[in-house]
Enzyme design. Structure first.
Site, short mmCIF file in Angstrom:
data_model
loop_
_atom_site.label_atom_id
_atom_site.label_comp_id
_atom_site.label_asym_id
_atom_site.label_seq_id
_atom_site.Cartn_x
_atom_site.Cartn_y
_atom_site.Cartn_z
N ASP A 107 6.45 14.78 12.96
CA ASP A 107 6.42 14.69 11.50
C ASP A 107 5.01 14.95 10.97
O ASP A 107 4.48 14.20 10.18
CB ASP A 107 6.95 13.33 11.03
CG ASP A 107 7.39 13.35 9.57
OD1 ASP A 107 7.51 14.45 8.99
OD2 ASP A 107 7.61 12.27 9.00
N GLY A 110 8.96 1.70 7.46
CA GLY A 110 8.54 0.39 7.00
C GLY A 110 7.58 0.43 5.83
O GLY A 110 7.23 1.48 5.32
N GLY A 153 6.61 4.08 4.42
CA GLY A 153 6.85 5.23 5.28
C GLY A 153 8.29 5.23 5.72
O GLY A 153 9.11 4.47 5.21
N LEU A 163 0.83 -1.22 0.00
CA LEU A 163 0.00 0.00 0.00
C LEU A 163 0.85 1.25 0.00
O LEU A 163 0.46 2.29 -0.51
CB LEU A 163 -0.90 0.03 1.24
CG LEU A 163 -2.07 -0.94 1.28
CD1 LEU A 163 -2.75 -0.88 2.63
CD2 LEU A 163 -3.06 -0.59 0.18
#
Ligand SMILES: *[C@@H]1O[C@H](CO)[C@@H](O)[C@H](O)[C@H]1NC(C)=O
Ligand SMILES: *[C@@H]1O[C@H](CO)[C@@H](O)[C@H](O)[C@H]1NC(C)=O
Ligand SMILES: *[C@@H]1O[C@H](CO)[C@@H](O)[C@H](O)[C@H]1NC(C)=O
Ligand SMILES: *[C@@H]1O[C@H](CO)[C@@H](O)[C@H](O)[C@H]1NC(C)=O
Ligand SMILES: *[C@@H]1O[C@H](CO)[C@@H](O)[C@H](O)[C@H]1NC(C)=O
Ligand SMILES: *[C@@H]1O[C@H](CO)[C@@H](O)[C@H](O)[C@H]1NC(C)=O
Ligand SMILES: *[C@@H]1O[C@H](CO)[C@@H](O)[C@H](O)[C@H]1NC(C)=O
Ligand SMILES: *[C@@H]1O[C@H](CO)[C@@H](O)[C@H](O)[C@H]1NC(C)=O
Ligand SMILES: *[C@@H]1O[C@H](CO)[C@@H](O)[C@H](O)[C@H]1NC(C)=O
Ligand SMILES: *[C@@H]1O[C@H](CO)[C@@H](O)[C@H](O)[C@H]1NC(C)=O
Length: 789
Positions: A610, A498, A495, A492
């Site tokens: 973040d 991972g 990041g 999908l």
């Protein structure tokens, strides 16, 4: 000269009949006609633009110089097409009428002019019957002053955008109403004025700027003293002369000998090293540098591995030829090397200074700092600079070396990652190309809605009922997740820590999940995994992504979230399916609630570190949910500050990361402010694309410019829904500017941000985000001894 004129008079009767004539009432000048001053030195009429000969400028120019230098124009910003004309109407109005028949210029909006004439000085006048001028071009200069022209207080001269482009440019010379004579850069299109780069400091005493008949330009003070601006004088009978504020911001005194114009005086003498605004890009555009050419004119050049945004408009700046790293945690080692440039610097972009680093240490440090785009080394001093590069200039006496970080051409990335079908496969590497993929793939990142509470219970049942009803955060076996994702088949997104896979739990009906498989780097940092699980496990809020469960088995660390079909906010801000203003308002408020909860209301305070649109996910009803706590740092109960290495993403990180200051929850407030600007404007915080105006490249600068200049509508463009709620846009903008204050103590806490968003308290007008003391991380003083030495 008079002999030539006489010859002209004799051989060209039609010209002669126009020369020496007044333009009387009822006269029409078509696009092919010109009128001349009695001496024939100046002409007045329509000139085709050098850049597009179907467009015409109504102008006054030197008729006898080879290049027909334009000294004044009426319509530089709106050239007219063939079929346009100039008329002195029978009732004495002077009108420029375009090809459609509409009046586009009318300098003296009442009747009363008896005739118009171009004088030998180059002054175009409209005169009353008794010959007194009622309007004259000398009172409304464009970029040029001619001998005998006198400017009074409150007059400005504006440079042109570019040579042969007569639209308004980026510099202004102004004899201010207080008597000070100043030159300053302007932002386009807002017209915001930046700090002056030249001034006479004559507040209260300057009265007139005079270019006298002897060819001297001086400022006359009220006690009769003159301040000379040009340094030499030339007789006006022997030379054509002009003083022009050129498109590079330099005021130049030109004299014309037979073979063209010669510069006699330039003020300032080195524009590259004089323009030094704290905000804005400097004398040239972002990422470029300014160098004087052999004629002492500005040229705007790109450093290695950068190229011009538009080769025809070098002043608009440069863009990196390579994909600039996102700085979201990926490994960069080996990807970059340096190209050296001697005596070039960007003093506006410094974020860190070391005074005990030799050149190789400086290189090494920059190489391992993702935010470092250029290092500057001089002796044991080392400065690190980040993008966008500003105020770039070449200076011969800098005695230092700029090290431009460019992609390492001999670097070959590791082979593409192979994802294991069994737990034996361990080659899960985050590789180079991943950095550029990360953003686009993150869009797909999905997440969860479920109950999350910490528990040691170890259900075997996978029925969704028990998942929603029970307090437990499930502990899955690796095998269960391998089956759920069909052997980690469908990726999908990726990041910082991972890769995320789609999966289904074998329940009735099937429950779609997102499984985040943490990469090797993190697997070796067992503690971080526990931290992440715990921090998410203890959060429970409508605007936070929910953790469903986890797997901690041998070397495998996985997190299980519910799949969120609408993906990330990024798609809805910058993609084709933009959300309407009202929905954006709801989303901004939702994210602020989620952040408030993280900072103040949950079990142990969490700084996200973040915050950016990629990390905001939307559920079926477009409720925003903050995701990716991979960077979150748990705070102790009584602790409000923590020290840590730089984290976050370029464009969203607060200044204190670069300054060895303690990191507090205010870094999230900063990132929230940047994201709020993106939500208001539907555009990215950094945008270095072709066709973008240079001043708009850094959203935070541009937004504040628009706010300060009262041009807030320009930020939302043609977003009719937002324009209709102008007060709301204004309030959100002011809140965003409070959040992006450079000084963390000036930023509001999230509780206050929420109150302001909810209209519970009035938003006070925000100050400039860039406090003057922090405009230069290196004070300009560092330059002076070297420039003089
Ligand atoms: C223009 O008209 C004015 C007023 O009628 C007159 O004084 C002047 O001499 C004329 N100039 C020329 C060059 O014909
Ligand atoms: C103006 O310039 C044109 C082109 O160089 C020339 O033909 C014409 O004679 C000039 N007119 C006067 C009045 O000097
Ligand atoms: C010149 O300007 C006209 C009118 O704006 C425009 O239609 C035409 O495309 C332009 N030509 C060039 C070569 O840019
Ligand atoms: C200067 O010009 C501005 C705008 O044209 C005007 O509002 C202002 O009153 C003028 N000031 C003086 C002292 O003339
Ligand atoms: C900037 O100034 C110019 C005139 O110098 C004007 O035409 C233009 O509309 C101004 N821009 C804005 C955004 O006000
Ligand atoms: C020009 O210079 C001459 C001699 O140097 C002087 O007499 C005259 O006043 C000057 N003219 C102006 C306008 O300053
Ligand atoms: C006029 O004023 C300027 C500055 O205000 C000063 O430097 C100069 O000495 C004065 N000159 C005279 C003649 O008073
Ligand atoms: C200014 O220029 C004029 C004419 O060139 C000269 O006579 C005068 O001495 C100059 N003044 C100063 C202060 O340099
Ligand atoms: C560039 O890449 C090559 C090959 O991977 C590597 O040997 C070299 O060290 C890299 N250079 C830098 C400065 O990292
Ligand atoms: C720079 O400093 C490092 C560490 O002190 C040292 O090992 C290295 O030799 C120095 N390099 C140069 C070129 O002086």
């Amino acid at each position: 000269m008079s002999l030539i004129l006489l010859l002209l008079l004799l051989c060209n009767c039609s010209l002669a009949s126009q020369t020496n004539q007044n333009i009387s009432k009822g006269t029409t000048i078509t696009i092919t006609e010109s009128w001349f001053s009695p001496s024939g030195d100046f002409a007045f009429g329509f000139l085709p633009l050098p850049t597009n000969s179907s467009l015409f400028l109504l102008a006054v120019w030197f008729n006898k110089t080879d290049d027909k230098t334009v000294v004044w124009s009426a319509n530089g910003n709106f050239p007219v097409l063939e079929g346009s004309k100039l008329q002195l109407t029978t009732d004495g109005q002077f009108l420029l009428i375009d090809h459609t028949g509409s009046t586009v210029w009318n300098p003296y909006q009442s009747s009363g002019a008896a005739y118009a004439a171009l004088l030998d000085t180059g002054n175009l006048i409209l005169a009353a019957t008794d010959s007194t001028p009622i309007w004259q071009s000398f009172k409304f200069p464009t970029d040029t002053i001619l001998p005998t022209q006198v400017l009074f207080r409150n007059t400005t001269i504006r440079s042109h955008l570019y040579d042969h482009d007569y639209t308004d440019g980026k510099f202004e010379l102004s004899l201010q109403s207080n008597g000070n004579l100043m030159m300053f850069p302007l932002a386009l299109p807002t017209n915001l004025t930046y700090d002056a780069y030249w001034e006479t400091n004559t507040i209260g005493s300057g009265t007139q700027l005079v270019f006298d008949a002897n060819g001297t330009l001086y400022l006359l003070l009220n006690n009769g003293t003159r301040i000379n601006i040009t340094t030499s004088s030339f007789s006006t009978t022997a030379y054509y002369q002009r003083v022009t504020l050129d498109s590079d911001g330099v005021l130049r005194h030109y004299i014309h000998r037979k073979n063209g114009w010669t510069v006699v005086t330039s003020v300032p003498s080195d524009i590259c090293n004089t323009v030094n605004s704290g905000t804005g890009s400097g004398a040239c555009g972002f990422n470029s540098y300014c160098q004087l050419d052999e004629n002492d004119h500005r040229s705007c050049l790109c450093p290695p591995s950068f190229s011009l945004l538009d080769p025809d408009k070098p002043y608009e700046g440069c863009r990196a030829d390579y994909e600039t790293p996102l700085c979201d945690g990926g490994d960069q080692s080996g990807m970059f090397e340096f190209k050296e440039m001697v005596n070039v610097d960007w003093p506006g972009s410094d974020y860190e200074h070391y005074n005990s680093f030799n050149e190789s240490q400086c290189r090494e440090n920059c190489l391992h700092d993702c935010f470092c785009a250029v290092a500057f080394s001089r002796g044991m001093d080392c400065w690190k600079k980040k993008l966008p590069l500003t105020n770039g200039r070449a200076t011969a006496s800098l005695l230092g070396k700029a090290l431009i970080k460019v992609p390492n051409t001999s670097f070959s990335p590791s082979p593409p990652p192979q994802f294991p079908n069994t737990k034996k496969g361990r080659k899960v590497w985050l590789i180079t190309g991943l950095l550029s993929l990360a953003v686009s793939l993150l869009i797909l990142f999905g997440s969860i809605i479920t109950l999350v509470r910490r528990s040691q219970s170890n259900h075997k049942s996978l029925a969704p009922d028990s998942l929603f009803a029970g307090p437990a955060m499930r502990c899955f076996t690796y095998k269960e997740l391998e089956e759920a994702t069909d052997g980690f088949k469908k990726e999908l997104g990726r990041g910082a820590f991972g890769i995320v896979y789609e999966g289904f739990l074998p329940s009735e009906p099937k429950t779609c999940i997102a499984v985040k498989k943490l990469d090797r780097l993190l697997q070796e940092r067992e503690k971080e995994f526990t931290v992440e699980v715990q921090s998410i496990g203890q959060t429970h809020h409508k605007n936070l992504v929910r953790l469903y469960g986890y797997c901690n088995e041998g070397i495998n660390r996985l997190l299980v979230y519910e799949f969120m079909s609408n993906g990330s906010l990024m798609r809805f801000l910058f993609g084709s399916s933009r959300l309407g203003w009202d929905k954006r308002v709801d989303i901004a408020i939702g994210i602020a609630r989620g952040l408030l909860y993280l900072h103040e209301e949950c079990h142990s305070p969490i700084i996200h570190c973040d915050i950016k649109p990629q990390n905001i996910l939307l559920d079926d009803e477009l409720t925003p949910k903050i995701s990716d706590f991979g960077l979150a740092k748990l705070l102790g109960r009584n602790q409000t500050q923590t020290n840590t290495a730089i984290r976050g993403t370029r464009g969203y990180v607060a200044a204190e990361w670069f300054k060895n200051m303690a990191i507090s929850a205010k870094v999230d407030v900063y990132s929230y402010g940047v994201m709020l600007l993106e939500i208001i404007c539907c555009r990215r915080s950094l945008q270095m694309e072709l066709n973008d105006r240079e001043e708009e490249a850094v959203l935070a600068y541009w937004a504040y410019d628009c706010y300060r200049e009262g041009k807030v509508h320009m930020l939302v463009g043609n977003d009719a829904e937002a324009l209709a709620d102008f007060d709301g846009v204004m309030r959100f903008l002011m809140i965003a500017i409070w959040c992006i204050q450079e000084d963390p103590s000036q930023r509001p806490i999230m509780r206050r941000v929420n109150q302001m968003l909810d209209c519970a308290i009035v938003v006070p007008p925000p100050p400039s985000p860039y406090s003057s003391s922090e405009r230069f991380t290196r004070s300009p003083d560092c330059y002076r001894p070297l420039l003089e030495g």
